[in-house]
Design a protein around this motif. Structure first.
Motif, PDB file in Angstrom:
ATOM      1  N   ARG A  83       0.827  -1.221   0.000  1.00 32.02           N
ATOM      2  CA  ARG A  83       0.000   0.000   0.000  1.00 32.02           C
ATOM      3  C   ARG A  83       0.853   1.259   0.000  1.00 32.02           C
ATOM      4  O   ARG A  83       0.490   2.264  -0.594  1.00 32.02           O
ATOM      5  CB  ARG A  83      -0.932   0.011   1.208  1.00 32.02           C
ATOM      6  N   GLU A  84       2.009   1.192   0.653  1.00 34.64           N
ATOM      7  CA  GLU A  84       2.883   2.359   0.712  1.00 34.64           C
ATOM      8  C   GLU A  84       3.445   2.709  -0.663  1.00 34.64           C
ATOM      9  O   GLU A  84       3.518   3.870  -1.045  1.00 34.64           O
ATOM     10  CB  GLU A  84       4.035   2.101   1.694  1.00 34.64           C
ATOM     11  N   TYR A  85       3.859   1.700  -1.422  1.00 33.47           N
ATOM     12  CA  TYR A  85       4.510   1.955  -2.718  1.00 33.47           C
ATOM     13  C   TYR A  85       3.586   1.802  -3.922  1.00 33.47           C
ATOM     14  O   TYR A  85       3.977   2.135  -5.043  1.00 33.47           O
ATOM     15  CB  TYR A  85       5.738   1.065  -2.867  1.00 33.47           C
ATOM     16  N   ALA A  86       2.393   1.298  -3.702  1.00 32.19           N
ATOM     17  CA  ALA A  86       1.399   1.186  -4.778  1.00 32.19           C
ATOM     18  C   ALA A  86       0.073   1.686  -4.213  1.00 32.19           C
ATOM     19  O   ALA A  86      -0.810   0.898  -3.895  1.00 32.19           O
ATOM     20  CB  ALA A  86       1.284  -0.253  -5.253  1.00 32.19           C
ATOM     21  N   PRO A  87      -0.054   2.996  -4.051  1.00 32.69           N
ATOM     22  CA  PRO A  87      -1.238   3.540  -3.390  1.00 32.69           C
ATOM     23  C   PRO A  87      -2.539   3.240  -4.133  1.00 32.69           C
ATOM     24  O   PRO A  87      -2.570   3.170  -5.359  1.00 32.69           O
ATOM     25  CB  PRO A  87      -0.975   5.046  -3.348  1.00 32.69           C
ATOM     26  N   SER A  88      -3.592   3.057  -3.350  1.00 29.09           N
ATOM     27  CA  SER A  88      -4.907   2.713  -3.902  1.00 29.09           C
ATOM     28  C   SER A  88      -5.412   3.720  -4.913  1.00 29.09           C
ATOM     29  O   SER A  88      -6.116   3.374  -5.846  1.00 29.09           O
ATOM     30  CB  SER A  88      -5.933   2.579  -2.773  1.00 29.09           C
ATOM     31  N   MET A  89      -5.059   4.992  -4.723  1.00 32.40           N
ATOM     32  CA  MET A  89      -5.569   6.008  -5.652  1.00 32.40           C
ATOM     33  C   MET A  89      -4.984   5.837  -7.053  1.00 32.40           C
ATOM     34  O   MET A  89      -5.510   6.362  -8.015  1.00 32.40           O
ATOM     35  CB  MET A  89      -5.276   7.405  -5.123  1.00 32.40           C
ATOM     36  N   GLN A  90      -3.912   5.067  -7.199  1.00 30.39           N
ATOM     37  CA  GLN A  90      -3.305   4.854  -8.510  1.00 30.39           C
ATOM     38  C   GLN A  90      -3.646   3.494  -9.106  1.00 30.39           C
ATOM     39  O   GLN A  90      -3.384   3.258 -10.271  1.00 30.39           O
ATOM     40  CB  GLN A  90      -1.782   4.988  -8.410  1.00 30.39           C
ATOM     41  N   ILE A  91      -4.203   2.610  -8.298  1.00 32.95           N
ATOM     42  CA  ILE A  91      -4.502   1.261  -8.783  1.00 32.95           C
ATOM     43  C   ILE A  91      -6.009   1.112  -8.866  1.00 32.95           C
ATOM     44  O   ILE A  91      -6.718   1.360  -7.899  1.00 32.95           O
ATOM     45  CB  ILE A  91      -3.893   0.194  -7.854  1.00 32.95           C
ATOM     46  N   ASN A  92      -6.489   0.713 -10.028  1.00 33.24           N
ATOM     47  CA  ASN A  92      -7.922   0.543 -10.218  1.00 33.24           C
ATOM     48  C   ASN A  92      -8.449  -0.679  -9.473  1.00 33.24           C
ATOM     49  O   ASN A  92      -9.532  -0.652  -8.921  1.00 33.24           O
ATOM     50  CB  ASN A  92      -8.262   0.419 -11.698  1.00 33.24           C
ATOM     51  N   GLN A  93      -7.681  -1.761  -9.504  1.00 37.56           N
ATOM     52  CA  GLN A  93      -8.112  -2.964  -8.806  1.00 37.56           C
ATOM     53  C   GLN A  93      -6.898  -3.713  -8.291  1.00 37.56           C
ATOM     54  O   GLN A  93      -5.948  -3.978  -9.017  1.00 37.56           O
ATOM     55  CB  GLN A  93      -8.926  -3.858  -9.732  1.00 37.56           C
ATOM     56  N   ARG A  94      -6.931  -4.029  -7.004  1.00 32.89           N
ATOM     57  CA  ARG A  94      -5.854  -4.775  -6.361  1.00 32.89           C
ATOM     58  C   ARG A  94      -6.494  -5.993  -5.712  1.00 32.89           C
ATOM     59  O   ARG A  94      -7.448  -5.869  -4.958  1.00 32.89           O
ATOM     60  CB  ARG A  94      -5.189  -3.889  -5.312  1.00 32.89           C
ATOM     61  N   LEU A  95      -5.972  -7.163  -6.023  1.00 35.85           N
ATOM     62  CA  LEU A  95      -6.532  -8.413  -5.519  1.00 35.85           C
ATOM     63  C   LEU A  95      -5.436  -9.240  -4.875  1.00 35.85           C
ATOM     64  O   LEU A  95      -4.282  -9.184  -5.287  1.00 35.85           O
ATOM     65  CB  LEU A  95      -7.130  -9.219  -6.673  1.00 35.85           C
ATOM     66  N   VAL A  96      -5.805 -10.015  -3.886  1.00 37.05           N
ATOM     67  CA  VAL A  96      -4.914 -11.028  -3.336  1.00 37.05           C
ATOM     68  C   VAL A  96      -5.517 -12.358  -3.760  1.00 37.05           C
ATOM     69  O   VAL A  96      -6.725 -12.579  -3.607  1.00 37.05           O
ATOM     70  CB  VAL A  96      -4.816 -10.934  -1.798  1.00 37.05           C
ATOM     71  N   THR A  97      -4.703 -13.236  -4.307  1.00 34.50           N
ATOM     72  CA  THR A  97      -5.215 -14.526  -4.780  1.00 34.50           C
ATOM     73  C   THR A  97      -5.728 -15.345  -3.604  1.00 34.50           C
ATOM     74  O   THR A  97      -5.336 -15.135  -2.453  1.00 34.50           O
ATOM     75  CB  THR A  97      -4.126 -15.311  -5.534  1.00 34.50           C
ATOM     76  N   ASP A  98      -6.615 -16.289  -3.888  1.00 33.49           N
ATOM     77  CA  ASP A  98      -7.225 -17.115  -2.844  1.00 33.49           C
ATOM     78  C   ASP A  98      -6.202 -17.908  -2.042  1.00 33.49           C
ATOM     79  O   ASP A  98      -6.436 -18.233  -0.883  1.00 33.49           O
ATOM     80  CB  ASP A  98      -8.239 -18.084  -3.457  1.00 33.49           C
ATOM     81  N   ASP A  99      -5.063 -18.209  -2.639  1.00 36.53           N
ATOM     82  CA  ASP A  99      -4.038 -18.958  -1.913  1.00 36.53           C
ATOM     83  C   ASP A  99      -3.052 -18.039  -1.177  1.00 36.53           C
ATOM     84  O   ASP A  99      -2.077 -18.507  -0.605  1.00 36.53           O
ATOM     85  CB  ASP A  99      -3.278 -19.892  -2.861  1.00 36.53           C
ATOM     86  N   ASP A 100      -3.323 -16.719  -1.189  1.00 35.95           N
ATOM     87  CA  ASP A 100      -2.489 -15.709  -0.510  1.00 35.95           C
ATOM     88  C   ASP A 100      -1.042 -15.690  -1.007  1.00 35.95           C
ATOM     89  O   ASP A 100      -0.136 -15.337  -0.264  1.00 35.95           O
ATOM     90  CB  ASP A 100      -2.504 -15.903   1.005  1.00 35.95           C
ATOM     91  N   GLN A 101      -0.825 -16.052  -2.263  1.00 36.40           N
ATOM     92  CA  GLN A 101       0.522 -16.084  -2.820  1.00 36.40           C
ATOM     93  C   GLN A 101       0.860 -14.832  -3.625  1.00 36.40           C
ATOM     94  O   GLN A 101       2.035 -14.530  -3.805  1.00 36.40           O
ATOM     95  CB  GLN A 101       0.691 -17.309  -3.726  1.00 36.40           C
ATOM     96  N   TYR A 102      -0.156 -14.111  -4.129  1.00 36.87           N
ATOM     97  CA  TYR A 102       0.089 -12.985  -5.031  1.00 36.87           C
ATOM     98  C   TYR A 102      -0.809 -11.795  -4.719  1.00 36.87           C
ATOM     99  O   TYR A 102      -1.968 -11.963  -4.351  1.00 36.87           O
ATOM    100  CB  TYR A 102      -0.223 -13.378  -6.489  1.00 36.87           C
ATOM    101  N   PHE A 103      -0.247 -10.602  -4.924  1.00 34.92           N
ATOM    102  CA  PHE A 103      -1.026  -9.396  -5.142  1.00 34.92           C
ATOM    103  C   PHE A 103      -1.140  -9.299  -6.647  1.00 34.92           C
ATOM    104  O   PHE A 103      -0.140  -9.483  -7.349  1.00 34.92           O
ATOM    105  CB  PHE A 103      -0.271  -8.123  -4.703  1.00 34.92           C
ATOM    106  N   VAL A 104      -2.303  -9.000  -7.160  1.00 37.21           N
ATOM    107  CA  VAL A 104      -2.447  -8.784  -8.589  1.00 37.21           C
ATOM    108  C   VAL A 104      -3.063  -7.404  -8.750  1.00 37.21           C
ATOM    109  O   VAL A 104      -4.099  -7.103  -8.159  1.00 37.21           O
ATOM    110  CB  VAL A 104      -3.333  -9.859  -9.255  1.00 37.21           C
TER     111      VAL A 104
END
Length: 145
Positions: A83-104
């Motif tokens: 969140r610090e380096y990829a602020p929400s105001m710049q990202i249209n959609q941020r997801l965490v995969t169901d297995d908690d392995q990735y931010f997409v």
């Protein structure tokens, strides 16, 4: 004379039904409809593929996946760093995969090199943008007066 025609018609109908079901040809038995088989192969299988497909349908300008370099699950500290380096105001959609392995992240803005460098210190970064046929424009640095 009517009996042979009836028997012939009955045999023809049975042969036609068997041919259509694929059971008469042992090589084809169990294969099913090739369109269904192809769609099953093309369906996303992993949690990452599922989220990437979802973001691809949304037609974002850039799609990037971030994972821990050690292959571990995303922690609350990782989320805070992201969140610090990829602020929400710049990202249209941020997801965490169901297995908690990735931010997409799906976005219509382009990550700056500084942001990617900071995120790259903690995460492995995979840019799926070009895989989906999108060309990125390099962000132009702001001129200082």
């Amino acid at each position: 004379m009517r009996k042979p025609k009836f028997i012939f018609a009955l045999i023809f109908a049975a042969a036609l039904a068997t041919a259509c079901s694929g059971e008469a040809n042992p090589d084809r038995a169990g294969r099913g409809n090739s369109a269904n088989a192809n769609s099953a192969v093309q369906m996303p299988q992993t949690p990452l593929e599922i989220e990437l497909a979802r973001l691809q349908r949304a037609n974002f300008r850039q799609i990037i996946a971030f994972s821990r370099k050690d292959g571990g699950k995303i922690t609350d500290e990782d989320k805070e760093y992201f969140r610090e380096y990829a602020p929400s105001m710049q990202i249209n959609q941020r997801l965490v995969t169901d297995d908690d392995q990735y931010f997409v992240a799906g976005t219509n803005f382009v990550f700056t090199p500084e942001q990617l460098d900071a995120l790259g210190k903690r995460f492995a970064i995979e840019d799926f943008t070009e895989k989906y046929g999108r060309k990125l424009e390099t962000p132009t640095p702001k001129k200082e007066n």
